[in-house]
Design a protein around this motif. Structure first.
Motif, PDB file in Angstrom:
ATOM      1  N   ARG A 184       1.120  -0.989   0.107  1.00  0.00           N
ATOM      2  CA  ARG A 184      -0.206  -0.162  -0.094  1.00  0.00           C
ATOM      3  C   ARG A 184       0.756   1.173  -0.022  1.00  0.00           C
ATOM      4  N   ARG A 185       1.908   1.277   0.905  1.00  0.00           N
ATOM      5  CA  ARG A 185       2.948   2.205   0.839  1.00  0.00           C
ATOM      6  C   ARG A 185       3.653   2.579  -0.530  1.00  0.00           C
ATOM      7  N   LEU A 186       4.108   1.462  -1.137  1.00  0.00           N
ATOM      8  CA  LEU A 186       4.626   1.591  -2.456  1.00  0.00           C
ATOM      9  C   LEU A 186       3.706   2.102  -3.546  1.00  0.00           C
ATOM     10  N   ARG A 187       2.265   1.623  -3.500  1.00  0.00           N
ATOM     11  CA  ARG A 187       1.346   2.207  -4.426  1.00  0.00           C
ATOM     12  C   ARG A 187       0.834   3.740  -4.468  1.00  0.00           C
ATOM     13  N   GLU A 188       1.062   4.104  -3.009  1.00  0.00           N
ATOM     14  CA  GLU A 188       0.717   5.779  -2.732  1.00  0.00           C
ATOM     15  C   GLU A 188       2.056   6.452  -3.207  1.00  0.00           C
ATOM     16  N   LYS A 189       3.222   6.008  -3.083  1.00  0.00           N
ATOM     17  CA  LYS A 189       4.355   6.517  -3.298  1.00  0.00           C
ATOM     18  C   LYS A 189       4.415   6.732  -4.776  1.00  0.00           C
ATOM     19  N   ALA A 190       4.102   5.773  -5.695  1.00  0.00           N
ATOM     20  CA  ALA A 190       4.101   5.505  -7.031  1.00  0.00           C
ATOM     21  C   ALA A 190       3.123   6.694  -7.528  1.00  0.00           C
ATOM     22  N   GLU A 191       1.760   6.622  -6.978  1.00  0.00           N
ATOM     23  CA  GLU A 191       0.642   7.429  -7.268  1.00  0.00           C
ATOM     24  C   GLU A 191       1.139   9.067  -7.035  1.00  0.00           C
ATOM     25  N   ALA A 192       1.835   9.385  -5.973  1.00  0.00           N
ATOM     26  CA  ALA A 192       2.145  10.739  -5.632  1.00  0.00           C
ATOM     27  C   ALA A 192       3.219  11.279  -6.707  1.00  0.00           C
ATOM     28  N   GLU A 193       4.120  10.480  -7.127  1.00  0.00           N
ATOM     29  CA  GLU A 193       5.133  10.797  -8.294  1.00  0.00           C
ATOM     30  C   GLU A 193       4.445  11.139  -9.508  1.00  0.00           C
ATOM     31  N   PRO A 194       5.039  12.289 -10.120  1.00  0.00           N
ATOM     32  CA  PRO A 194       4.345  12.477 -11.392  1.00  0.00           C
ATOM     33  C   PRO A 194       5.011  11.399 -12.396  1.00  0.00           C
ATOM     34  N   ALA A 195       4.307  11.021 -13.636  1.00  0.00           N
ATOM     35  CA  ALA A 195       4.668  10.223 -14.412  1.00  0.00           C
ATOM     36  C   ALA A 195       5.983  10.877 -15.190  1.00  0.00           C
ATOM     37  N   PRO A 196       7.082  10.121 -15.393  1.00  0.00           N
ATOM     38  CA  PRO A 196       8.085  10.549 -15.969  1.00  0.00           C
ATOM     39  C   PRO A 196       7.913  10.971 -17.672  1.00  0.00           C
ATOM     40  N   GLU A 197       8.274  11.997 -17.919  1.00  0.00           N
ATOM     41  CA  GLU A 197       8.441  12.303 -19.467  1.00  0.00           C
ATOM     42  C   GLU A 197       9.464  11.201 -20.236  1.00  0.00           C
ATOM     43  N   PRO A 198       8.796  10.807 -21.434  1.00  0.00           N
ATOM     44  CA  PRO A 198       9.713  10.025 -22.120  1.00  0.00           C
ATOM     45  C   PRO A 198      10.957  10.992 -22.636  1.00  0.00           C
ATOM     46  N   ALA A 199      12.043  10.205 -22.723  1.00  0.00           N
ATOM     47  CA  ALA A 199      13.247  10.885 -22.867  1.00  0.00           C
ATOM     48  C   ALA A 199      13.043  11.428 -24.569  1.00  0.00           C
ATOM     49  N   PRO A 200      13.768  12.350 -24.932  1.00  0.00           N
ATOM     50  CA  PRO A 200      13.761  12.725 -26.282  1.00  0.00           C
ATOM     51  C   PRO A 200      14.694  11.701 -27.105  1.00  0.00           C
ATOM     52  N   VAL A 201      14.311  11.218 -28.185  1.00  0.00           N
ATOM     53  CA  VAL A 201      15.219  10.178 -29.061  1.00  0.00           C
ATOM     54  C   VAL A 201      16.113  11.169 -29.719  1.00  0.00           C
ATOM     55  N   ALA A 202      17.222  10.752 -29.349  1.00  0.00           N
ATOM     56  CA  ALA A 202      18.544  11.308 -30.155  1.00  0.00           C
ATOM     57  C   ALA A 202      18.765  10.907 -31.478  1.00  0.00           C
ATOM     58  N   ALA A 203      19.070  11.951 -32.339  1.00  0.00           N
ATOM     59  CA  ALA A 203      19.377  11.731 -33.873  1.00  0.00           C
ATOM     60  C   ALA A 203      20.390  10.693 -33.802  1.00  0.00           C
ATOM     61  N   VAL A 204      20.421   9.830 -34.654  1.00  0.00           N
ATOM     62  CA  VAL A 204      21.545   8.801 -34.761  1.00  0.00           C
ATOM     63  C   VAL A 204      22.360   9.431 -35.840  1.00  0.00           C
ATOM     64  N   PRO A 205      23.674   9.597 -35.672  1.00  0.00           N
ATOM     65  CA  PRO A 205      24.434  10.109 -36.745  1.00  0.00           C
ATOM     66  C   PRO A 205      24.828   9.173 -37.870  1.00  0.00           C
ATOM     67  N   ALA A 206      24.962   9.838 -39.170  1.00  0.00           N
ATOM     68  CA  ALA A 206      25.098   9.018 -40.242  1.00  0.00           C
ATOM     69  C   ALA A 206      26.354   8.114 -39.840  1.00  0.00           C
ATOM     70  N   PRO A 207      26.542   7.112 -40.591  1.00  0.00           N
ATOM     71  CA  PRO A 207      27.900   6.321 -40.598  1.00  0.00           C
ATOM     72  C   PRO A 207      29.053   6.963 -41.388  1.00  0.00           C
ATOM     73  N   ARG A 208      29.908   6.868 -40.719  1.00  0.00           N
ATOM     74  CA  ARG A 208      31.324   7.682 -41.522  1.00  0.00           C
ATOM     75  C   ARG A 208      31.741   6.498 -42.513  1.00  0.00           C
ATOM     76  N   PRO A 209      32.199   6.904 -43.775  1.00  0.00           N
ATOM     77  CA  PRO A 209      32.663   6.027 -44.590  1.00  0.00           C
ATOM     78  C   PRO A 209      33.984   5.519 -44.246  1.00  0.00           C
ATOM     79  N   ALA A 210      34.110   4.055 -44.624  1.00  0.00           N
ATOM     80  CA  ALA A 210      35.145   3.256 -44.030  1.00  0.00           C
ATOM     81  C   ALA A 210      36.355   3.923 -44.757  1.00  0.00           C
ATOM     82  N   VAL A 211      37.450   4.175 -44.041  1.00  0.00           N
ATOM     83  CA  VAL A 211      38.711   4.556 -44.782  1.00  0.00           C
ATOM     84  C   VAL A 211      39.759   3.337 -44.400  1.00  0.00           C
TER      85      VAL A 211
END
Length: 128
Positions: A71-98
Motif C-alpha cells: 500500500r505504501r509503495l502504491r501511494e508513493k508511485a501515485e504521488a510521483e508524477p509520471a516521467p516524461e519520455p526522453a527525447p530520441v537522439a538523432a543517430v549520426p550518419a555512419p562515417r565512410p570506411a577509410v
C-alpha cells in the motif's frame, strides 16, 4: 468468442478479505506459538521449541506487513508524477570506411601472415 473480464469487486470487499486473511494468519500462527510453548515447557522440550515460540507470531504478522508495504509503495508511485519520455537522439550518419594500409612492422608477424596466405592459396587450389 473473447472472454469477458471479471466483474470489478467493491474495494470494501477486497479490504475486508485482506483484513480477514491477516487476522486468520495471526490467529493460526499464535496458536502454533502456544503449541510450541507447551512443547518447550514439557519434559522433552528444547530451545528449538522456544525459538519457534518467538518466530510464529512474526510469521503471523508477515501478511499484514506485506499489505502495508504494498500500500505504501502504491501511494508513493501515485504521488510521483509520471516521467516524461526522453527525447530520441538523432543517430549520426555512419562515417565512410577509410582503408588504412597495413604495415607489418614485426618481421615475425609478417612471416606468419605470408605463411597463412600460402596455406589459404593451397586450400583454394585444392578445392578447385
Amino acid at each position: 468468442m473473447p472472454a469477458s473480464p471479471p466483474p470489478a469487486g467493491s474495494p470494501w470487499g477486497r479490504r475486508i478479505a485482506i483484513v480477514a486473511t491477516c487476522l486468520v494468519s495471526l490467529l493460526i500462527c499464535c496458536g502454533l506459538a502456544w503449541w510450541q510453548w507447551d512443547r518447550f515447557t514439557s519434559a522433552n522440550g528444547t530451545f528449538q521449541n522456544l525459538g519457534y515460540v518467538l518466530q510464529w507470531p512474526l510469521f503471523g504478522l508477515f501478511p499484514a506487513f506485506m499489505f502495508w508495504r504494498i500500500r505504501r509503495l502504491r501511494e508513493k508511485a501515485e504521488a510521483e508524477p509520471a516521467p516524461e519520455p526522453a527525447p530520441v537522439a538523432a543517430v549520426p550518419a555512419p562515417r565512410p570506411a577509410v582503408e588504412t594500409p597495413q604495415t607489418d612492422e614485426d618481421e615475425e608477424l609478417a612471416a606468419y601472415n605470408r605463411y597463412l596466405r600460402e596455406l589459404n592459396a593451397r586450400d583454394q587450389q585444392a578445392a578447385e
